[in-house]
Design a protein around this motif. Sequence first.
Motif, PDB file in Angstrom:
ATOM      1  N   SER A 174       2.455 -27.202  31.542  1.00 38.35           N
ATOM      2  CA  SER A 174       1.139 -27.767  31.258  1.00 38.35           C
ATOM      3  C   SER A 174       1.197 -29.288  31.366  1.00 38.35           C
ATOM      4  CB  SER A 174       0.675 -27.356  29.855  1.00 38.35           C
ATOM      5  OG  SER A 174       1.556 -27.906  28.873  1.00 38.35           O
ATOM      6  N   ILE A 175       0.032 -29.918  31.355  1.00 41.93           N
ATOM      7  CA  ILE A 175      -0.058 -31.376  31.371  1.00 41.93           C
ATOM      8  C   ILE A 175      -0.974 -31.792  30.228  1.00 41.93           C
ATOM      9  CG2 ILE A 175      -0.803 -33.407  32.676  1.00 41.93           C
ATOM     10  CD1 ILE A 175      -0.152 -31.945  35.234  1.00 41.93           C
ATOM     11  N   GLY A 176      -0.502 -32.759  29.416  1.00 39.69           N
ATOM     12  CA  GLY A 176      -1.283 -33.175  28.269  1.00 39.69           C
ATOM     13  C   GLY A 176      -1.202 -32.161  27.146  1.00 39.69           C
ATOM     14  N   THR A 177      -2.019 -32.379  26.100  1.00 37.08           N
ATOM     15  CA  THR A 177      -2.042 -31.497  24.932  1.00 37.08           C
ATOM     16  C   THR A 177      -3.489 -31.172  24.574  1.00 37.08           C
ATOM     17  OG1 THR A 177      -0.015 -32.485  24.066  1.00 37.08           O
ATOM     18  CG2 THR A 177      -1.378 -31.263  22.507  1.00 37.08           C
ATOM     19  N   PRO A 178      -3.827 -29.894  24.406  1.00 39.84           N
ATOM     20  CA  PRO A 178      -5.198 -29.554  24.010  1.00 39.84           C
ATOM     21  C   PRO A 178      -5.558 -30.199  22.673  1.00 39.84           C
ATOM     22  CG  PRO A 178      -4.028 -27.606  24.770  1.00 39.84           C
ATOM     23  CD  PRO A 178      -3.007 -28.690  24.645  1.00 39.84           C
ATOM     24  N   TYR A 179      -6.822 -30.603  22.550  1.00 41.60           N
ATOM     25  CA  TYR A 179      -7.306 -31.221  21.315  1.00 41.60           C
ATOM     26  C   TYR A 179      -7.304 -30.197  20.173  1.00 41.60           C
ATOM     27  CZ  TYR A 179     -10.536 -33.090  17.874  1.00 41.60           C
ATOM     28  OH  TYR A 179     -11.101 -33.517  16.714  1.00 41.60           O
ATOM     29  N   LYS A 180      -6.873 -30.660  18.994  1.00 48.14           N
ATOM     30  CA  LYS A 180      -6.931 -29.838  17.795  1.00 48.14           C
ATOM     31  C   LYS A 180      -7.872 -30.487  16.779  1.00 48.14           C
ATOM     32  CE  LYS A 180      -2.260 -27.933  18.235  1.00 48.14           C
ATOM     33  NZ  LYS A 180      -0.932 -27.796  17.588  1.00 48.14           N
ATOM     34  N   LYS A 181      -8.584 -29.681  16.062  1.00 46.88           N
ATOM     35  CA  LYS A 181      -9.538 -30.183  15.078  1.00 46.88           C
ATOM     36  C   LYS A 181      -8.846 -31.138  14.105  1.00 46.88           C
ATOM     37  CE  LYS A 181     -13.065 -28.613  11.823  1.00 46.88           C
ATOM     38  NZ  LYS A 181     -13.705 -27.435  11.188  1.00 46.88           N
ATOM     39  N   GLY A 182      -9.519 -32.261  13.859  1.00 46.77           N
ATOM     40  CA  GLY A 182      -8.976 -33.249  12.951  1.00 46.77           C
ATOM     41  C   GLY A 182      -8.195 -34.345  13.636  1.00 46.77           C
ATOM     42  N   SER A 183      -8.088 -34.267  14.995  1.00 47.86           N
ATOM     43  CA  SER A 183      -7.301 -35.261  15.727  1.00 47.86           C
ATOM     44  C   SER A 183      -8.160 -36.286  16.436  1.00 47.86           C
ATOM     45  CB  SER A 183      -6.407 -34.547  16.758  1.00 47.86           C
ATOM     46  OG  SER A 183      -5.564 -33.612  16.144  1.00 47.86           O
ATOM     47  N   SER A 184      -9.412 -36.419  16.048  1.00 50.95           N
ATOM     48  CA  SER A 184     -10.366 -37.216  16.813  1.00 50.95           C
ATOM     49  C   SER A 184      -9.998 -38.690  16.898  1.00 50.95           C
ATOM     50  CB  SER A 184     -11.770 -37.077  16.213  1.00 50.95           C
ATOM     51  OG  SER A 184     -11.779 -37.559  14.864  1.00 50.95           O
ATOM     52  N   LYS A 185      -9.289 -39.214  15.864  1.00 48.92           N
ATOM     53  CA  LYS A 185      -8.967 -40.632  15.876  1.00 48.92           C
ATOM     54  C   LYS A 185      -7.524 -40.908  16.303  1.00 48.92           C
ATOM     55  CE  LYS A 185     -12.451 -41.871  12.438  1.00 48.92           C
ATOM     56  NZ  LYS A 185     -12.709 -42.555  11.131  1.00 48.92           N
TER      57      LYS A 185
ATOM     58  N   GLU B 269     -23.017 -44.460  22.367  1.00 45.06           N
ATOM     59  CA  GLU B 269     -22.656 -45.479  21.397  1.00 45.06           C
ATOM     60  C   GLU B 269     -22.446 -44.905  20.001  1.00 45.06           C
ATOM     61  OE1 GLU B 269     -22.004 -48.582  21.559  1.00 45.06           O
ATOM     62  OE2 GLU B 269     -22.839 -49.391  23.418  1.00 45.06           O
ATOM     63  N   VAL B 270     -23.193 -43.857  19.645  1.00 39.93           N
ATOM     64  CA  VAL B 270     -23.171 -43.330  18.287  1.00 39.93           C
ATOM     65  C   VAL B 270     -21.785 -42.790  17.965  1.00 39.93           C
ATOM     66  CG1 VAL B 270     -24.187 -41.659  16.692  1.00 39.93           C
ATOM     67  CG2 VAL B 270     -25.601 -42.752  18.458  1.00 39.93           C
ATOM     68  N   GLN B 271     -21.243 -43.189  16.808  1.00 39.52           N
ATOM     69  CA  GLN B 271     -19.961 -42.698  16.369  1.00 39.52           C
ATOM     70  C   GLN B 271     -20.098 -41.250  15.900  1.00 39.52           C
ATOM     71  OE1 GLN B 271     -17.108 -44.354  16.540  1.00 39.52           O
ATOM     72  NE2 GLN B 271     -18.024 -46.214  17.373  1.00 39.52           N
ATOM     73  N   SER B 272     -19.188 -40.424  16.364  1.00 45.98           N
ATOM     74  CA  SER B 272     -19.183 -39.032  15.903  1.00 45.98           C
ATOM     75  C   SER B 272     -17.768 -38.518  15.934  1.00 45.98           C
ATOM     76  CB  SER B 272     -20.095 -38.168  16.808  1.00 45.98           C
ATOM     77  OG  SER B 272     -19.600 -38.159  18.106  1.00 45.98           O
ATOM     78  N   ILE B 273     -17.592 -37.359  15.372  1.00 45.85           N
ATOM     79  CA  ILE B 273     -16.244 -36.786  15.295  1.00 45.85           C
ATOM     80  C   ILE B 273     -16.206 -35.523  16.140  1.00 45.85           C
ATOM     81  CG2 ILE B 273     -14.539 -35.753  13.753  1.00 45.85           C
ATOM     82  CD1 ILE B 273     -15.564 -37.504  11.523  1.00 45.85           C
ATOM     83  N   ASN B 274     -15.133 -35.339  16.932  1.00 44.71           N
ATOM     84  CA  ASN B 274     -14.971 -34.110  17.722  1.00 44.71           C
ATOM     85  C   ASN B 274     -14.899 -32.904  16.785  1.00 44.71           C
ATOM     86  OD1 ASN B 274     -14.801 -35.429  20.192  1.00 44.71           O
ATOM     87  ND2 ASN B 274     -12.604 -35.819  19.938  1.00 44.71           N
ATOM     88  N   ARG B 275     -15.510 -31.833  17.231  1.00 42.75           N
ATOM     89  CA  ARG B 275     -15.484 -30.622  16.410  1.00 42.75           C
ATOM     90  C   ARG B 275     -14.750 -29.513  17.163  1.00 42.75           C
ATOM     91  NH1 ARG B 275     -18.993 -31.261  12.240  1.00 42.75           N
ATOM     92  NH2 ARG B 275     -20.513 -32.962  12.426  1.00 42.75           N
TER      93      ARG B 275
END
Length: 367
Positions: free
Chosen positions: A294-305, A361-367
């Motif tokens: 694989s290449i890269g790492t899939p996003y996991k909840k809570g890792s947005s920052k 522009e709006v700040q939000s968090i990945n879900r």
Amino acid sequence: MPRMTDGFRSWKFLAAGVAVLTLGAAGTAHADDIPGGTTKPPADGTTGGGADKNGNLSAGASSIKFSYPGGNSGGGGKKGNLAPIDPNWKPPACWYEPAFTSKELKDFVDKDGGGDVGIHESWFGKGLWTDHYRDGKPADNFDLHSPKNSSAEGYKDYNEGKDGRFWRGVAPDDSDPKSWDCGRIMFWVDGGKIPDDPNAPTAKMLAEYAYDKVKVPETKVELKPAAKSTVNLPTWAWLDKGTFKEVKVRAELPNTPLWAETTAKPKSLHLEPGTDDAETFPASGECAINEDGSIGTPYKKGSSKEEPPCGITYLRATNGEPYQLKASVTWEISWVGSDDDDKHGLPNGTFETTQDMNVQEVQSINR
């Protein structure tokens, strides 16, 4: 004046970018293949001893057979050809390969077969073929680069009873100036031998030609957020190991022992955000392949920052027009073959796709 039943020959002559009319022996003047016009694409097979599907001998129709031991056959999704990293590298412009046995050539001529006796010379009409291949009359080669090959000795009764084949020149694109390096008209080679010629086929040549047949999947990366990112928050990028597997193409030249397998293996992913107002992870934008493919790492909840192993942070929002995110995978090329040629010399390749990226522009968090 020659009889029209003797047929005519056409020569395709390129000089300083100008097509020149040339008179053919035992026939009429005939213009052919004006530079810049349509070229003949390579074919994966022929119908019989070197003839194309219409029964004519074609210098653009190779008898090389291709198979796909892995990664290249079937499957969904778009696929495309690799672009060599070395811009100066090109697959072979021409080569020689076996076409007819003596009987096959005789049958071809008796059926009034015609076409390309050489890459840049065509014979139409039985008389031209019987003069040279049956009655032993010499004929001209047409090789601008090798004057010593300007004349070819004739044959008696198509070399009937001898073990071997007549070989012919093949050029996927006969407008390529390098195709003139294979200017010999069809010539005899004894059975079990490869002609003593600089443009005789080799395993490496087959590996190079197979390179042009490699098809890889489009480079559409998985993103989180998927289509709309947020200023100053990382966008994670990755490629699934199940999609990007190695691709292998096998090329075999019938009636010779020659074969080669060219393998393309995904090596890294390069990201270009589509704007200077962005940061890539890593800073080079080059995401290496992981041990599992694989290449890269899939996003996991809570890792947005968190900083992703592979990804982008956009610093400015889009304004009506999305950024064009370019993702290109580098494929490492290797090959094996039937002889001990140098196994190096094939450049790595890339395949690139572009995706729309909207940034808010709006700040939000990945879900």
